[in-house]
Write a protein that holds these residues in place. Structure first.
Motif, short mmCIF file in Angstrom:
data_model
loop_
_atom_site.label_atom_id
_atom_site.label_comp_id
_atom_site.label_asym_id
_atom_site.label_seq_id
_atom_site.Cartn_x
_atom_site.Cartn_y
_atom_site.Cartn_z
N SER A 20 0.86 -1.17 0.00
CA SER A 20 0.00 0.00 0.00
C SER A 20 0.90 1.22 0.00
CB SER A 20 -0.92 0.01 1.23
OG SER A 20 -1.78 1.14 1.20
N TYR A 50 1.57 13.37 1.56
CA TYR A 50 1.09 11.99 1.66
C TYR A 50 1.07 11.29 0.30
CZ TYR A 50 -0.47 13.06 6.43
OH TYR A 50 -0.51 13.42 7.76
N THR A 106 3.31 9.38 -2.43
CA THR A 106 4.59 8.70 -2.67
C THR A 106 5.24 9.28 -3.92
OG1 THR A 106 3.67 6.68 -1.70
CG2 THR A 106 5.67 6.46 -3.02
N GLU A 150 10.09 8.84 3.27
CA GLU A 150 9.61 7.62 2.62
C GLU A 150 10.45 6.41 3.00
OE1 GLU A 150 7.89 8.88 -1.64
OE2 GLU A 150 9.92 9.59 -1.24
N LYS A 208 3.81 -3.27 8.01
CA LYS A 208 2.56 -2.80 8.62
C LYS A 208 1.51 -3.89 8.44
CE LYS A 208 -0.34 1.21 9.29
NZ LYS A 208 -0.04 1.25 10.75
N ASN A 266 -1.58 -4.15 7.83
CA ASN A 266 -2.87 -3.72 7.28
C ASN A 266 -3.11 -4.45 5.96
OD1 ASN A 266 -0.94 -2.31 5.85
ND2 ASN A 266 -2.18 -0.46 5.65
N GLN A 294 -3.24 -3.74 1.55
CA GLN A 294 -2.10 -4.12 0.71
C GLN A 294 -2.57 -4.95 -0.48
OE1 GLN A 294 0.12 -5.95 3.84
NE2 GLN A 294 0.84 -4.00 4.66
N ASN A 351 -4.29 2.38 -1.70
CA ASN A 351 -3.20 3.18 -1.15
C ASN A 351 -3.73 4.01 0.01
OD1 ASN A 351 -1.28 2.28 -3.05
ND2 ASN A 351 -2.01 3.77 -4.56
N SER A 404 -1.40 4.85 2.91
CA SER A 404 -0.32 5.26 3.81
C SER A 404 -0.10 6.76 3.77
CB SER A 404 0.97 4.53 3.43
OG SER A 404 1.64 5.20 2.38
N HIS A 405 0.81 7.23 4.61
CA HIS A 405 1.18 8.65 4.65
C HIS A 405 2.31 8.96 3.67
CE1 HIS A 405 -0.72 8.13 8.73
NE2 HIS A 405 -1.34 9.21 8.29
N CYS A 444 4.66 6.31 2.62
CA CYS A 444 5.57 5.18 2.58
C CYS A 444 4.99 4.02 1.77
CB CYS A 444 5.87 4.69 4.00
SG CYS A 444 6.82 5.86 5.00
N ASN A 500 4.19 0.27 2.41
CA ASN A 500 4.14 -0.72 3.48
C ASN A 500 3.72 -2.08 2.95
OD1 ASN A 500 1.12 -1.10 3.89
ND2 ASN A 500 1.26 1.09 4.37
#
Length: 379
Positions: free
Chosen positions: A249, A258, A260, A304, A309, A311, A315, A319, A321-322, A324, A326
């Motif tokens: 993700s 936020y 990527t 990054e 994680k 979650n 995944q 998407n 994440s903040h 990154c 994961n």
């Protein structure tokens, strides 16, 4: 009393900075040394130059404190130059032999001393570390302890040697940092030696280098990763073979921070755990977070990472994440354990492009643009 002595095999002759002499048949060769023998305050940055007039240099021996000083002859064997600048506050002994064109040989012998450095500069830090094994995209990063004005002088003193040919160039990223990047990724198994011959280099008024720095590193296996943020997949290859496929993700892209970054990243370092705090937010603000994240591999300077994680609901699907990348904890742990600094990670599918100077985003620049940052190779 003069300390320099000149001895001829078949004729006695001394000449350091003298006027023109006859080059008629039978005349011995004349040897010139610059800085002149017997100098007490010679400039270190000019190096040492020895020339023969009316003949060819057959042997040049230069020592500083018992250590041999490297240098080379030109194609005509009439000029010898030291490879690098001279060390400040150092005495040099010189023995130069020149064979006359039609006459006897000349041997010039003597000493000279360089001036002391009023202020000094040197390498404050560097990457990779000595003896480190790195990924195929690894740059060489040198940070200096004072600003460099004459960047060309410093760049000329930097040397990168490899067993197999590898084209590369330096680029100045600031007045205190210079980065070496190859045109293409390093070959796996490559042994690389980096030498900064800074002793005697004159980068700014009143400033001289006094120490040389040398370190070596090894290029490891070729590991490259590709991340597609649209399909939410990451594929890791080693030496061309797929060794891991990971559902991931990426950044939720609700704000620029936020989102990527897309482009060619390099793994920079890693930590387990790494503390991650929301940028530009204070405790109590909406969206604030302060978390310890496990098995995190950093790929930029804008926060990054590729990290673990739990979650799995997102995944491979969404998407969230903040910013990154994961992945499932067991797969992120595998990636963490097998990563070397300098492993390429290519991310695609987002609206934010990785800046070339964000972390080690140096591969974002085409080769012709990379060269523009060199003090020696730019047009």
């Amino acid at each position: 009393m003069r300390r320099a002595a000149i001895v001829c095999v078949a004729f006695l002759l001394a000449c350091c900075g003298c006027g023109p002499v006859s080059e008629s048949p039978g005349a011995p060769a004349v040897v010139h040394v610059s800085p002149a023998l017997d100098s007490k305050h010679a400039r270190p940055d000019k190096g040492l130059v020895i020339t023969a007039q009316g003949g060819r240099l057959t042997q040049v021996l230069v020592y500083a404190g018992g250590e041999h000083v490297p240098g080379r002859l030109d194609a005509s064997h009439t000029t010898w130059r030291s490879d690098w600048a001279l060390k400040p506050a150092t005495e040099y002994t010189v023995t130069a032999t020149a064979a006359g064109e039609n006459g006897p040989s000349t041997v010039a012998m003597g000493r000279l001393r360089t001036r002391a450095a009023e202020h000094t500069f040197g390498v404050a830090s560097f990457a990779p570390l000595p003896g480190e094994t790195v990924g195929v995209g690894m740059p060489v990063v040198l940070d200096f302890d004072s600003p460099i004005q004459d960047k060309a002088a410093v760049e000329r003193a930097l040397e990168v040697t490899t067993k197999a040919p590898a084209e590369g160039a330096w680029r100045w990223t600031s007045d205190t940092q210079v980065v070496y990047r190859t045109r293409r990724f390093w070959a796996s198994g490559q042994q690389v030696m980096v030498s900064a011959h800074l002793a005697g280099v004159h980068p700014a008024p009143g400033v001289y280098g006094t120490l040389d720095s040398t370190f070596a590193f090894t290029v490891g296996r070729r590991q490259t990763s590709t991340v597609d943020t649209r399909s939410h997949q990451m594929v890791v290859r080693r030496d061309g073979k797929v060794v891991q496929q990971m559902a991931i993700s990426a950044g939720m892209a609700t704000t620029r921070e936020y989102t990527t970054t897309s482009g060619m990243h390099l793994t920079m370092d890693k930590g387990n755990p790494v503390r991650m705090i929301s940028p530009g937010r204070s405790k109590g603000d909406p969206g604030y977070y302060d978390l310890l994240i496990e098995h995190a591999v950093r790929i930029s300077n804008s926060g990054e990472y590729v990290h673990a994680k739990d979650n799995v609901w997102a995944q491979g699907r969404e998407n969230v994440s903040h910013g990154c990348i994961n992945a499932r904890p067991d797969q992120a742990t595998w990636f963490y354990a097998g990563s070397l600094r300098g492993d390429p990670v290519l991310i695609t599918g987002t609206s934010r492009e990785l800046e070339w100077d964000n972390g080690w985003g140096y591969w974002q620049l085409p080769w012709d643009k990379w060269l523009l940052g060199s003090a020696l190779r730019a047009p």
